[in-house]
Design an enzyme around this catalytic site. Structure first.
Site, PDB file in Angstrom:
ATOM      1  N   LYS A   1      76.897  88.615  59.937  1.00 13.90           N
ATOM      2  CA  LYS A   1      76.995  87.272  60.514  1.00 13.90           C
ATOM      3  C   LYS A   1      78.464  86.873  60.684  1.00 13.90           C
ATOM      4  O   LYS A   1      78.846  86.283  61.699  1.00 13.90           O
ATOM      5  CB  LYS A   1      76.222  86.276  59.632  1.00 13.90           C
ATOM      6  CG  LYS A   1      74.708  86.491  59.751  1.00 13.90           C
ATOM      7  CD  LYS A   1      73.877  85.889  58.626  1.00 13.90           C
ATOM      8  CE  LYS A   1      72.426  86.346  58.762  1.00 13.90           C
ATOM      9  NZ  LYS A   1      71.557  85.933  57.654  1.00 13.90           N
TER      10      LYS A   1
ATOM     11  N   GLN B   1      72.400  82.369  52.206  1.00 12.16           N
ATOM     12  CA  GLN B   1      71.672  83.628  52.397  1.00 12.16           C
ATOM     13  C   GLN B   1      70.476  83.702  51.454  1.00 12.16           C
ATOM     14  O   GLN B   1      70.606  83.537  50.240  1.00 12.16           O
ATOM     15  CB  GLN B   1      72.619  84.823  52.173  1.00 12.16           C
ATOM     16  CG  GLN B   1      71.979  86.166  52.424  1.00 12.16           C
ATOM     17  CD  GLN B   1      71.534  86.380  53.875  1.00 12.16           C
ATOM     18  OE1 GLN B   1      72.224  86.009  54.820  1.00 12.16           O
ATOM     19  NE2 GLN B   1      70.361  86.968  54.058  1.00 12.16           N
TER      20      GLN B   1
ATOM     21  N   ASP C   1      70.757  77.308  60.323  1.00 15.96           N
ATOM     22  CA  ASP C   1      69.804  78.403  60.090  1.00 15.96           C
ATOM     23  C   ASP C   1      68.367  77.857  60.057  1.00 15.96           C
ATOM     24  O   ASP C   1      67.423  78.603  59.834  1.00 15.96           O
ATOM     25  CB  ASP C   1      70.137  79.094  58.754  1.00 15.96           C
ATOM     26  CG  ASP C   1      69.612  80.519  58.682  1.00 15.96           C
ATOM     27  OD1 ASP C   1      69.390  81.131  59.753  1.00 15.96           O
ATOM     28  OD2 ASP C   1      69.421  81.030  57.562  1.00 15.96           O
TER      29      ASP C   1
END
Ligand code: NAP
Length: 281
Positions: free
Chosen positions: A55, A99, A122
């Site tokens: 990312k 994450q 996200d």
């Protein structure tokens, strides 16, 4: 039958060109500021570390910056919440990626939901999920959002189709099902307690595999002419669907690798660029 390979890698590369131009424009109009994605990695899971690195690399490719925060596995929920609150208040940060998964002792849901709505690039907060489900403005959950972009890039018609989503996780199966519903599919959601899974998958015009088990969904369950989306990724290029025998008899399918994965990352980056642009008013 012509079989369309839904090439996520090529589509993501194309999309990055556009994102690079948007980042350059942001820099120009702000006199040199750069969109920044903050990534938080808790613990030392090597797969998670690789995803975070990928990312950050994608940020660099489009001219964005990433702020990498690495925390030890002993991090508490309170420590993580403090980090997130600090990033929420940092005007230089436009998006926050926590994450998944975090160590088991950390309350992941509480931490996801602490991410400010305007930085939830996200698409992991309950609020973002709810808004997306209701058709309101929200950053899409990155993997299902990327899948929808990919289907759209190839002009796959969804209206009126029966979509079967195998998996109902908060980051993938559930938002995927809601996005397909919002695209006028009739949606069946399957999970570990579903009875007669093969029979349900046989009815699908669109199948999404989001199970996390290698080649779990068998080729013989899938009807000719279906659109097959495999979100899974396991060693040796195996997904959640037994893809090889399908390659000649379905309408379209996502390869593994090079299908869903690159679209997930480009959707995260696109959401972060949009978040930065939103600060321009
Ligand atoms: P997850 O949180 O483990 O969820 C798996 C889902 O599969 C659960 O809803 C579970 O049902 C369901 N399931 C498990 N066994 C089943 C069975 N026998 N029959 C039917 N359903 C069953 O996994 P995830 O995070 O959603 O990830 C799913 C896959 O997508 C994994 O392969 C992962 O690597 C991949 N993934 C890829 C990307 C990408 O960018 N390419 C991103 C995220 C995830 P229950 O709810 O009943 O337990």
């Amino acid at each position: 039958m012509t079989v369309v390979v839904l090439d996520g890698k090529a589509t993501a590369i194309q999309r990055e060109l556009d994102l690079g131009a948007r980042v350059a424009n942001f820099k120009r109009v702000t006199g040199g500021r750069i969109p920044i994605l903050a990534t938080i990695l808790v613990g030392d899971d090597p797969a998670s570390a690789t995803y975070v690195k990928m990312k950050a690399n994608a940020c660099a490719r489009v001219g964005m910056d990433s702020l990498r925060i690495e925390l030890p596995a002993s991090t508490t929920t309170e420590d993580l919440l403090d980090q997130i609150h600090s990033l929420n208040g940092n005007p230089d940060v436009h998006g926050i990626l926590l994450q998944h998964p975090v160590p088991k002792h950390v309350d992941e849901r509480l931490c996801f939901d602490a991410i400010a709505r305007n930085k939830d690039v996200d698409g992991v907060t309950c609020l973002g999920f709810g808004r997306m489900t209701m058709g309101e403005c929200a950053y899409s959950s990155a993997t299902p959002g990327g899948i929808m972009q990919l289907l759209s890039a190839y002009g796959i018609e969804l209206r009126g189709k029966h979509a079967v989503v195998v998996g109902r996780s908060p980051i993938l199966g559930k938002p995927m099902a809601m996005m397909l519903l919002n695209a006028d599919c009739t949606v069946t959601i399957c999970h570990s307690h579903t009875a007669n899974l093969p029979d349900l998958v046989r009815q699908a015009d669109v199948v999404v595999g989001a199970v996390g088990k290698p080649a779990f969904i068998k080729a013989k369950w899938i009807k000719d002419g279906a659109v097959v989306v495999d979100a899974g990724y396991h060693p040796d290029g195996v997904g959640d669907i037994e893809l090889k025998p399908l390659a000649s008899r379905v309408a379209a399918y996502t390869p593994v690798p090079g299908g869903v994965g690159p679209m997930t990352i480009s959707t995260l980056i696109a959401n972060c660029v949009s978040s930065a642009e939103a600060t321009l008013g």
